[in-house]
Motif scaffolding. Structure first.
Motif, PDB file in Angstrom:
ATOM      1  N   LYS A 107       0.816  -1.182   0.013  1.00  0.00           N
ATOM      2  CA  LYS A 107       0.018   0.146   0.013  1.00  0.00           C
ATOM      3  C   LYS A 107       0.901   1.300  -0.079  1.00  0.00           C
ATOM      4  CE  LYS A 107      -3.939  -2.190   0.438  1.00  0.00           C
ATOM      5  NZ  LYS A 107      -4.806  -2.067  -0.984  1.00  0.00           N
ATOM      6  N   ILE A 108       1.923   1.291   0.820  1.00  0.00           N
ATOM      7  CA  ILE A 108       2.677   2.504   1.075  1.00  0.00           C
ATOM      8  C   ILE A 108       4.179   2.613   0.414  1.00  0.00           C
ATOM      9  CG2 ILE A 108       1.176   3.369   2.701  1.00  0.00           C
ATOM     10  CD1 ILE A 108       3.206   2.588   4.718  1.00  0.00           C
ATOM     11  N   ALA A 109       4.682   1.419   0.198  1.00  0.00           N
ATOM     12  CA  ALA A 109       6.182   1.331   0.070  1.00  0.00           C
ATOM     13  C   ALA A 109       6.467   2.028  -1.538  1.00  0.00           C
ATOM     14  CB  ALA A 109       6.630  -0.105  -0.042  1.00  0.00           C
ATOM     15  N   ASN A 110       7.562   2.685  -1.676  1.00  0.00           N
ATOM     16  CA  ASN A 110       7.859   3.307  -2.858  1.00  0.00           C
ATOM     17  C   ASN A 110       8.583   2.213  -3.852  1.00  0.00           C
ATOM     18  OD1 ASN A 110      10.855   3.095  -2.554  1.00  0.00           O
ATOM     19  ND2 ASN A 110      10.689   5.133  -1.297  1.00  0.00           N
ATOM     20  N   PRO A 111       8.607   2.582  -5.279  1.00  0.00           N
ATOM     21  CA  PRO A 111       9.137   1.483  -6.054  1.00  0.00           C
ATOM     22  C   PRO A 111      10.451   0.842  -5.651  1.00  0.00           C
ATOM     23  CG  PRO A 111       8.235   3.426  -7.416  1.00  0.00           C
ATOM     24  CD  PRO A 111       8.211   3.594  -5.762  1.00  0.00           C
ATOM     25  N   ASP A 112      11.387   1.543  -4.938  1.00  0.00           N
ATOM     26  CA  ASP A 112      12.562   0.798  -4.826  1.00  0.00           C
ATOM     27  C   ASP A 112      12.537   0.026  -3.575  1.00  0.00           C
ATOM     28  OD1 ASP A 112      14.063   2.283  -6.787  1.00  0.00           O
ATOM     29  OD2 ASP A 112      14.649   3.920  -5.517  1.00  0.00           O
ATOM     30  N   GLN A 113      11.614   0.230  -2.796  1.00  0.00           N
ATOM     31  CA  GLN A 113      11.121  -0.477  -1.445  1.00  0.00           C
ATOM     32  C   GLN A 113      10.602  -1.653  -1.788  1.00  0.00           C
ATOM     33  OE1 GLN A 113       9.232   2.764   0.613  1.00  0.00           O
ATOM     34  NE2 GLN A 113      11.087   3.032   2.097  1.00  0.00           N
ATOM     35  N   VAL A 114       9.496  -1.576  -2.731  1.00  0.00           N
ATOM     36  CA  VAL A 114       9.001  -2.675  -3.391  1.00  0.00           C
ATOM     37  C   VAL A 114       9.954  -3.808  -3.916  1.00  0.00           C
ATOM     38  CG1 VAL A 114       7.350  -3.658  -5.154  1.00  0.00           C
ATOM     39  CG2 VAL A 114       6.723  -1.757  -3.721  1.00  0.00           C
ATOM     40  N   GLU A 115      11.006  -3.120  -4.642  1.00  0.00           N
ATOM     41  CA  GLU A 115      12.132  -3.976  -5.176  1.00  0.00           C
ATOM     42  C   GLU A 115      13.015  -4.756  -4.526  1.00  0.00           C
ATOM     43  OE1 GLU A 115      15.403  -4.010  -8.703  1.00  0.00           O
ATOM     44  OE2 GLU A 115      14.425  -2.068  -8.178  1.00  0.00           O
ATOM     45  N   HIS A 116      13.219  -3.949  -3.516  1.00  0.00           N
ATOM     46  CA  HIS A 116      14.232  -4.457  -2.523  1.00  0.00           C
ATOM     47  C   HIS A 116      13.798  -5.272  -1.261  1.00  0.00           C
ATOM     48  CE1 HIS A 116      18.213  -4.570  -0.344  1.00  0.00           C
ATOM     49  NE2 HIS A 116      17.803  -4.248   0.731  1.00  0.00           N
ATOM     50  N   HIS A 117      12.624  -4.953  -0.871  1.00  0.00           N
ATOM     51  CA  HIS A 117      12.077  -5.551   0.369  1.00  0.00           C
ATOM     52  C   HIS A 117      10.590  -6.299   0.054  1.00  0.00           C
ATOM     53  CE1 HIS A 117      14.389  -3.532   3.437  1.00  0.00           C
ATOM     54  NE2 HIS A 117      14.387  -2.390   2.700  1.00  0.00           N
ATOM     55  N   LEU A 118       9.709  -5.902  -0.679  1.00  0.00           N
ATOM     56  CA  LEU A 118       8.675  -6.516  -0.662  1.00  0.00           C
ATOM     57  C   LEU A 118       8.443  -7.642  -1.721  1.00  0.00           C
ATOM     58  CD1 LEU A 118       5.147  -6.943  -0.385  1.00  0.00           C
ATOM     59  CD2 LEU A 118       5.118  -5.075  -1.890  1.00  0.00           C
ATOM     60  N   ALA A 119       9.324  -7.469  -2.966  1.00  0.00           N
ATOM     61  CA  ALA A 119       9.073  -8.645  -3.828  1.00  0.00           C
ATOM     62  C   ALA A 119       9.869  -9.866  -3.276  1.00  0.00           C
ATOM     63  CB  ALA A 119       9.949  -8.091  -5.117  1.00  0.00           C
ATOM     64  N   PRO A 120      11.171  -9.625  -2.827  1.00  0.00           N
ATOM     65  CA  PRO A 120      11.531 -10.855  -2.029  1.00  0.00           C
ATOM     66  C   PRO A 120      11.100 -11.568  -0.795  1.00  0.00           C
ATOM     67  CG  PRO A 120      13.193  -9.142  -2.224  1.00  0.00           C
ATOM     68  CD  PRO A 120      11.954  -8.491  -2.535  1.00  0.00           C
ATOM     69  N   ALA A 121      10.043 -10.784  -0.400  1.00  0.00           N
ATOM     70  CA  ALA A 121       9.268 -11.271   0.869  1.00  0.00           C
ATOM     71  C   ALA A 121       8.114 -12.112   0.086  1.00  0.00           C
ATOM     72  CB  ALA A 121       8.707 -10.095   1.801  1.00  0.00           C
ATOM     73  N   VAL A 122       7.451 -11.749  -0.846  1.00  0.00           N
ATOM     74  CA  VAL A 122       6.389 -12.311  -1.524  1.00  0.00           C
ATOM     75  C   VAL A 122       6.908 -13.732  -2.001  1.00  0.00           C
ATOM     76  CG1 VAL A 122       4.839 -12.145  -3.708  1.00  0.00           C
ATOM     77  CG2 VAL A 122       5.061 -10.163  -2.013  1.00  0.00           C
ATOM     78  N   ALA A 123       8.241 -13.570  -2.708  1.00  0.00           N
ATOM     79  CA  ALA A 123       8.750 -14.674  -3.301  1.00  0.00           C
ATOM     80  C   ALA A 123       9.050 -15.681  -2.031  1.00  0.00           C
ATOM     81  CB  ALA A 123      10.031 -14.348  -4.088  1.00  0.00           C
ATOM     82  N   GLY A 124       9.027 -15.395  -0.985  1.00  0.00           N
ATOM     83  CA  GLY A 124       9.423 -16.306   0.343  1.00  0.00           C
ATOM     84  C   GLY A 124      10.934 -16.314   0.427  1.00  0.00           C
TER      85      GLY A 124
END
Length: 391
Positions: A107-124
């Motif tokens: 909801k609130i992460a910026n694109p760099d944060q999505v790439e570094h933190h959210l995407a790897p978390a989603v991938a497990g």
């Protein structure tokens, strides 16, 4: 129109999830890597790969990140099936605190944060923590936040102490709540920060001994000792942490309820099977009114809990924030499911207090559930205030 029909495709997926948990995940409940502090990260990774192979990993995530973008109602159906084992949500990467943290970041992460933190978390590939609760400050009342962040125009320096930080041991992504002190550069107040877990200044003092053991890494006591973070570590805007936390809390309350509903169903199933075969005084114990009434009360409670969850989910799927309804659900469901687990222990008798079945572990974990994302009393306080306002 009110429609309680589960679409055929969703029902098939629910049954597939339940069977996956029964066949592939339940055997790990006796694995020594399920410790008193929860599953080890090694066990988590093994379970995650099993879910990945079945295309059941992080199904709740947005489609753009590889998930299926499930609605809240769809999550309710799938999470209930996953919760048949407390390890099911761990395997499918929809357990707390990661599930709620991923929702917030989406909801609130910026694109760099999505790439570094959210995407790897989603991938497990990385676990996350939400560091808010403090021994002498923020907890049920986040307004008592004591952890402080000073800002010099370039960097924040964070100092404070947290506890009951779920998953702190080994987590690679940290969401930290701290109060930004008055400064000439940015607004002050409660603020969220996003950082890697290996930063100097994040000190894990110890892992607490608690009655539950279903969260990877257990619950840690953490100290921030001159933790220096750049301005880019801001998650959202300064002074907005409590508003952002509300984004996370309403759905997270419900996902707790969904998962534990599955565990309570499992307990009921075990108790029913036992009541059909165990004999006393010339007949099976299920034929005795005292036992059959307990099983009947459980069935009523499970049904009521499911409908309460679905209603709040339906509201959110239709654009309502459902803060009141999610509080109602959390207060009601956590109390009722604990009663279900307690009655199952009673029906099982001596083996109910042993590890001969999983019911004993579910009972202990269910007691802790009554405190997750706000104790019942806090939710009742909020519910009562709304009732008295008349709106």
């Amino acid at each position: 129109m009110i429609d309680f029909t589960i679409p055929a495709e969703l029902a098939v997926e629910r049954d597939r999830v339940r069977q996956f948990v029964i066949d592939k995940i339940v055997p790990f409940e006796r694995d020594p890597r399920l410790t008193s502090h929860g599953p080890t990260d090694e066990l988590r990774q093994e379970l995650v790969e099993l879910a990945r192979a079945e295309k059941l990993l992080t199904v709740q995530a947005p489609e753009a990140l590889g998930g299926r973008g499930l609605t809240h109602i769809e999550q309710a159906v799938i999470y209930e099936a996953a919760g048949w084992s407390t390890l099911g949500p761990v395997a499918m990467n929809c357990a707390a605190p990661d599930e709620g943290n991923m929702f917030l970041l989406s909801k609130i992460a910026n694109p760099d944060q999505v790439e570094h933190h959210l995407a790897p978390a989603v991938a497990g590939h990385r676990r996350t923590v939400f560091a808010m609760t403090e021994p002498d400050g923020a907890g049920s009342d986040p307004g008592q936040l004591a952890t402080a962040a000073t800002f010099d125009g370039e960097n924040f320096t964070i100092n404070g102490r947290k506890w009951l930080i779920t998953g702190a041991n080994g987590a690679k992504t940290w969401i930290i709540m701290a109060k930004v002190a008055p400064n000439p550069y940015l607004p002050e107040g409660p603020t969220l920060f996003l950082t890697d877990g290996d930063q100097p200044g994040i000190v894990i003092e110890r892992t607490m001994n608690t009655m539950d053991r279903n969260y990877v890494g257990g619950h840690g006591v953490v100290r921030f000792d001159d933790l220096v973070l750049p301005k880019s570590a801001l998650l959202g805007e300064t002074g907005q942490a409590l508003r952002y936390a509300q984004l996370r809390l309403a759905p997270a309350r419900l996902t707790h309820c969904m998962r534990w509903l599955g565990a309570a169903e499992r307990s009921q199933s075990i108790a029913v099977d036992y009541a059909k075969t165990r004999t006393a005084f010339g007949k099976t114990i299920g034929e005795h009114q005292g036992v059959s009434f307990m099983l009947a009360d459980n069935e009523i409670a499970l049904h009521q809990c499911r409908l309460t969850i679905w209603h709040a989910c339906w509201l959110m799927d239709n654009g309502d924030k459902a803060r009141h309804e999610s509080s109602v659900a959390k207060a009601f469901v956590s109390e009722e499911l604990f009663k279900v687990a307690d009655r199952c222990v009673q029906v099982l008798g001596g083996i109910g207090i042993s590890d001969e079945t999983v019911v004993e572990m579910i009972f202990r974990d269910m007691r802790a559930f009554r405190l997750y994302d706000g104790p019942t009393e806090v939710h009742k306080y909020a519910i009562g205030r709304k009732v008295l306002r008349g709106s």
